[in-house]
Design an enzyme around this catalytic site. Structure first.
Site, PDB file in Angstrom:
ATOM      1  N   TRP A  96     -41.114  23.558  65.128  1.00  0.00           N
ATOM      2  CA  TRP A  96     -41.182  25.000  65.440  1.00  0.00           C
ATOM      3  C   TRP A  96     -41.535  25.243  66.901  1.00  0.00           C
ATOM      4  O   TRP A  96     -41.406  26.338  67.424  1.00  0.00           O
ATOM      5  CB  TRP A  96     -42.187  25.707  64.509  1.00  0.00           C
ATOM      6  CG  TRP A  96     -43.650  25.347  64.732  1.00  0.00           C
ATOM      7  CD1 TRP A  96     -44.164  24.089  64.871  1.00  0.00           C
ATOM      8  CD2 TRP A  96     -44.769  26.244  64.851  1.00  0.00           C
ATOM      9  NE1 TRP A  96     -45.535  24.144  65.037  1.00  0.00           N
ATOM     10  CE2 TRP A  96     -45.935  25.454  65.022  1.00  0.00           C
ATOM     11  CE3 TRP A  96     -44.905  27.629  64.791  1.00  0.00           C
ATOM     12  CZ2 TRP A  96     -47.209  26.014  65.163  1.00  0.00           C
ATOM     13  CZ3 TRP A  96     -46.179  28.178  64.938  1.00  0.00           C
ATOM     14  CH2 TRP A  96     -47.311  27.376  65.117  1.00  0.00           C
ATOM     15  N   ASP A  97     -41.969  24.174  67.572  1.00  0.00           N
ATOM     16  CA  ASP A  97     -42.342  24.241  68.987  1.00  0.00           C
ATOM     17  C   ASP A  97     -41.246  24.923  69.816  1.00  0.00           C
ATOM     18  O   ASP A  97     -41.532  25.676  70.746  1.00  0.00           O
ATOM     19  CB  ASP A  97     -42.547  22.829  69.573  1.00  0.00           C
ATOM     20  CG  ASP A  97     -43.575  22.004  68.824  1.00  0.00           C
ATOM     21  OD1 ASP A  97     -43.715  22.200  67.601  1.00  0.00           O
ATOM     22  OD2 ASP A  97     -44.210  21.136  69.440  1.00  0.00           O
TER      23      ASP A  97
ATOM     24  N   GLU B 209     -53.096  22.451  60.593  1.00  0.00           N
ATOM     25  CA  GLU B 209     -52.692  21.383  59.658  1.00  0.00           C
ATOM     26  C   GLU B 209     -53.874  20.681  58.985  1.00  0.00           C
ATOM     27  O   GLU B 209     -53.670  19.831  58.128  1.00  0.00           O
ATOM     28  CB  GLU B 209     -51.837  20.357  60.399  1.00  0.00           C
ATOM     29  CG  GLU B 209     -50.496  20.929  60.839  1.00  0.00           C
ATOM     30  CD  GLU B 209     -49.693  19.977  61.704  1.00  0.00           C
ATOM     31  OE1 GLU B 209     -50.302  19.161  62.418  1.00  0.00           O
ATOM     32  OE2 GLU B 209     -48.452  20.068  61.683  1.00  0.00           O
TER      33      GLU B 209
ATOM     34  N   LYS C 114     -57.523  23.106  63.338  1.00  0.00           N
ATOM     35  CA  LYS C 114     -56.901  22.251  64.346  1.00  0.00           C
ATOM     36  C   LYS C 114     -56.378  23.056  65.536  1.00  0.00           C
ATOM     37  O   LYS C 114     -56.519  22.663  66.681  1.00  0.00           O
ATOM     38  CB  LYS C 114     -55.749  21.489  63.697  1.00  0.00           C
ATOM     39  CG  LYS C 114     -55.007  20.578  64.654  1.00  0.00           C
ATOM     40  CD  LYS C 114     -53.919  19.824  63.945  1.00  0.00           C
ATOM     41  CE  LYS C 114     -53.134  18.969  64.917  1.00  0.00           C
ATOM     42  NZ  LYS C 114     -51.987  18.333  64.296  1.00  0.00           N
ATOM     43  N   GLN C 115     -55.725  24.176  65.230  1.00  0.00           N
ATOM     44  CA  GLN C 115     -55.062  24.928  66.304  1.00  0.00           C
ATOM     45  C   GLN C 115     -54.978  26.398  65.918  1.00  0.00           C
ATOM     46  O   GLN C 115     -55.196  26.749  64.752  1.00  0.00           O
ATOM     47  CB  GLN C 115     -53.669  24.362  66.542  1.00  0.00           C
ATOM     48  CG  GLN C 115     -52.728  24.501  65.361  1.00  0.00           C
ATOM     49  CD  GLN C 115     -51.555  23.535  65.430  1.00  0.00           C
ATOM     50  OE1 GLN C 115     -51.645  22.393  64.992  1.00  0.00           O
ATOM     51  NE2 GLN C 115     -50.444  23.989  65.978  1.00  0.00           N
TER      52      GLN C 115
END
Ligand code: IFM
Length: 733
Positions: A326-327, A468, A584-585
């Site tokens: 998806w980046d 994640e 995580k993000q």
């Protein structure tokens, strides 16, 4: 003023791997790691090829590194001088990132005196199948020199070897290597041609999968000896007469000459910068970091084809299986939309082309519609394995659910397509397959909706959001919001289809394929009733997923201190973060960025403040989202360090190199794209209101002004932003 050169003096063998990424050059067809001519596979040299993959046995399928035709080493008076084995007197590497030219300069001390070798190389931006290299030698005392140069077929692989066969031939003094892949018997053809301004005796030998020329001559002091190498590369996937094409590429370059070919390559780069360079008055460091990020995006942009995407680690090697995540749509696309929309179209065409793969994946899970690959390779094949992390303690593979549960990937594709339409005003891409992709993605989410008997709402269960570390959760707010966006987009597309009266139009064909009368109200209802957790009344915080609030609230430092091994994976069943609020993000923050207009500024701020201390930023995709949301909250000073972290990620190379025991190092194009978005959409505040381009600057401290060009709906604009004001001027394309 920008210093367009990064450099490093001295030699440090611990930096070999990172420098391969930091000093990468490329042209979208291939990427050449910033390694030295004499390096062999132990030092990870690679001419990494875009969009061609191979699998050996059950090991991970990954992209190919071409036979290394840049291989060159030097022997003086019967002694070989090479890194990393020998210690040089002086050593420097540098990258001219305005023009994609990598240089090295090394001085060796021999018993007879000093010798100096200098080399530069470029991956031609003008002819994407061509690499040029100039190698120069000077000696302090007359010496017998032997240069060993040719093609090294013993390439570096993570999950190889991928070549069952490497065949060498000599065609009119141009050396050829044809490597045949293991899985599909694809063929990679590499030609190497040489020119020298001195005479030598030559022997050509094949040994240990290398095809080498031994050039012997007597070097006199005070003279510069130049060797030019031309490398032409085509594969059997490019076209039928790939061999002839690669040969002609070398011949043409020889005829054109080094200076002229290099000049054309540099002019192409200048043309790219003319459209994309960002000027920042008041902060040279930020301006350099940002343009260096853009350099990386330019180097990996597929301009040699009209349907290819960009891998998560660009063309820096085989990490992450050379797969597309998806980046691309969520982090890199905006840069291309605003500077070179044709490249954006190429990236999205890849998703249109891989729709069949996405439908197959959905079907395999028992769903309708299109479930795009989490790690997409050719044809939309999902390279993500069921076991994507290796446990550091047992060496066993850990079951991870990225492939099965990161359903938000399909919505990223929809987002990319809609963003393209919004920015270009061009509906053609929808007609050429984009509309079908959107409808199929909506069909997929529709099939996943969960209805509780006692609630008049739809939910999405058992998913993984951008964070994640928390697998298989219900109602991840990012995922739900993006699914809603997908339904809204499908409804919009169906409206367009309805309005297209013309019976010959492609929409007409879609009208026959999709029963709009049934689907449109269904998707509208799905959008209306899809559950979106609301900000908590007292705190304003949006719960990331059902039950997140109940998790242990600990600091990152505390979680870190619980690690038993530095490479231990933080997520999965027993990860140190799994049962905590540490994420995580950016997750909720990513959602708020995309849909900031739906929320009060106060809510944006409260969520930024709540989630930031709980975010490990364990992914290079995280910092830019915090930077952008900080801008939207009117806090450019807080955005700044996150922006710099994104822009500098490939310079500092401080990102995570390991997920469990899996190597994940390489370049970070999503982070580069995120730095661009922060600068343009965050600090300069470029946004669209009612189809019109606007700017709402919020420059960080020290920035006096910004200047850049961008394309919007086919028109090019010169944008000038100061602390108080913004001007958008239409200019000639
Ligand atoms: O797509 C990302 C993901 O969000 C986090 N892990 C790395 C992937 C590739 O960059």
């Amino acid at each position: 003023m920008i210093n367009w050169r990064i450099h490093e003096t001295g030699f440090d063998s611990t930096r070999i791997s990172n420098n391969g990424n930091k000093y990468l050059i490329g042209n979208g067809y291939l990427g050449i790691r910033g390694t030295l001519q004499e390096y062999e596979k132990e030092q990870y040299p690679a001419i990494n090829l875009a969009g061609i993959y191979d699998q050996v046995g059950s090991a991970w399928r990954e992209p190919l590194n071409a036979p290394n035709a840049l291989y060159t080493l030097i022997e003086v008076n019967k002694k070989v001088y090479r890194l990393p084995e020998d210690t040089p007197e002086v050593h420097e590497i540098s990258l001219d990132y305005r023009h994609g030219i990598f240089e090295r300069s090394t001085t060796w001390k021999t018993p007879e005196g000093l010798i100096l070798i200098q080399a530069e190389r470029f991956a031609s931006m003008n002819d994407k199948h061509l690499i040029g290299m100039r190698y120069t030698l000077q000696v302090e005392h007359g010496s017998k020199v032997r240069l060993v140069t040719g093609i090294d077929g013993e390439v570096w692989d993570i999950n190889g070897p991928h070549y069952d066969l490497v065949e060498f031939t000599n065609r009119n003094e141009v050396l050829q290597a044809v490597a045949t892949t293991h899985e599909n018997k694809d063929r990679i053809c590499v030609y190497e041609g040489l020119e020298a301004d001195f005479t030598y005796e030559e022997q050509i030998r094949e040994e240990n999968r290398k095809y080498l020329r031994y050039l012997e001559f007597y070097a006199q002091p005070g003279i510069s000896y130049h060797l030019i190498k031309w490398v032409g590369i085509y594969t059997s996937k490019d076209l039928e007469d790939y061999g002839e094409k690669a040969y002609q590429t070398v011949i043409r370059a020889k005829e054109t000459g080094y200076e002229e070919t290099r000049k054309k390559h540099m002019e192409e780069w200048e043309a790219k910068w003319n459209l994309s360079e960002v000027f920042i008055e008041g902060d040279d460091k930020a301006m350099e970091a940002l343009n260096y990020s853009l350099y990386h995006l330019h180097s990996i942009a597929p301009r040699h084809t009209d349907h290819l995407s960009i891998a998560a680690r660009g063309l820096s090697g085989q990490t992450y299986k050379g797969a597309v995540f998806w980046d691309t749509e969520m982090f890199m696309l905006d840069f291309f939309l605003m500077t070179e929309p044709e490249v954006a179209k190429t990236l999205l065409n890849y998703r249109i082309e891989t729709l069949e793969g996405a439908k197959k994946k959905a079907k395999a899970y028992g769903y309708q519609g299109a479930f795009y690959a989490w790690e997409s390779q050719e044809g939309g094949y999902d390279a993500c394995s069921d076991y994507n992390v290796t446990d550091v303690f047992t060496g066993r593979q850990m079951r991870t659910y990225f492939k099965d549960k990161q359903i938000h990937i399909s919505s990223a594709v929809v987002y990319g397509l809609m963003r393209y339409v919004e920015f270009t005003g061009d509906h053609q891409l929808l007609l050429e397959g984009g509309a079908e992709v959107i409808l199929e993605c909506a069909g997929f989410y529709y099939d996943l909706l969960v209805k509780k008997v006692n609630k008049d709402q739809y939910e999405l269960h058992d998913v993984i959001g951008p964070d994640e570390y928390h697998e298989r959760v219900n109602n991840n707010v990012y995922t739900n919001r993006m699914a809603k966006y997908t339904f809204d987009s499908a409804v919009y597309i169906m409206k367009l289809m309805e309005e297209a009266e013309d019976s010959g139009s492609k929409y007409h064909h879609l009208r026959e394929q999709y029963d709009m009368e049934t689907l449109r109200p269904k998707y509208q209802e799905a959008s209306d009733k899809l559950y979106l957790v609301q900000p908590q009344e007292q705190t304003g915080v949006i719960e990331q997923f059902d039950g997140y609030t109940e998790l242990e609230d600990v600091s990152i430092e505390e979680v870190h201190s619980r690690l038993l091994h530095e490479k231990e994976y933080w997520g999965g069943a027993y990860g140190v973060a799994t049962h905590t609020k540490i994420i995580k993000q950016a997750d909720v923050v990513t959602m708020l960025n995309l849909f900031s207009k739906d929320y009060d500024k106060d809510i944006l701020l409260k969520n930024w403040q709540y989630y930031e201390p709980r975010t490990e930023h364990g992914s290079s995709l995280s910092a830019c989202m915090y930077a952008m949301l900080a801008c939207k909250c009117g806090m450019p000073e807080l955005a700044y360090p996150f922006f710099m972290k994104s822009a500098l990620s490939d310079i500092t190379q401080k990102g995570k190199e390991w997920a469990g025991l899996i190597y994940i190092g390489g370049t970070h194009p999503a982070s580069s794209g995120g730095a661009y978005m922060t600068a343009i959409e965050g600090f300069a505040g470029i946004h669209i209101i009612d189809g019109t381009l606007k700017a709402a600057p919020a420059l960080p401290p020290g920035w006096e002004s910004m200047r850049f060009k961008l394309v919007f709906k086919g028109e090019r604009y010169q944008v000038t932003v100061t602390r108080e004001d913004a001007e958008l001027h239409k200019i000639e394309s």
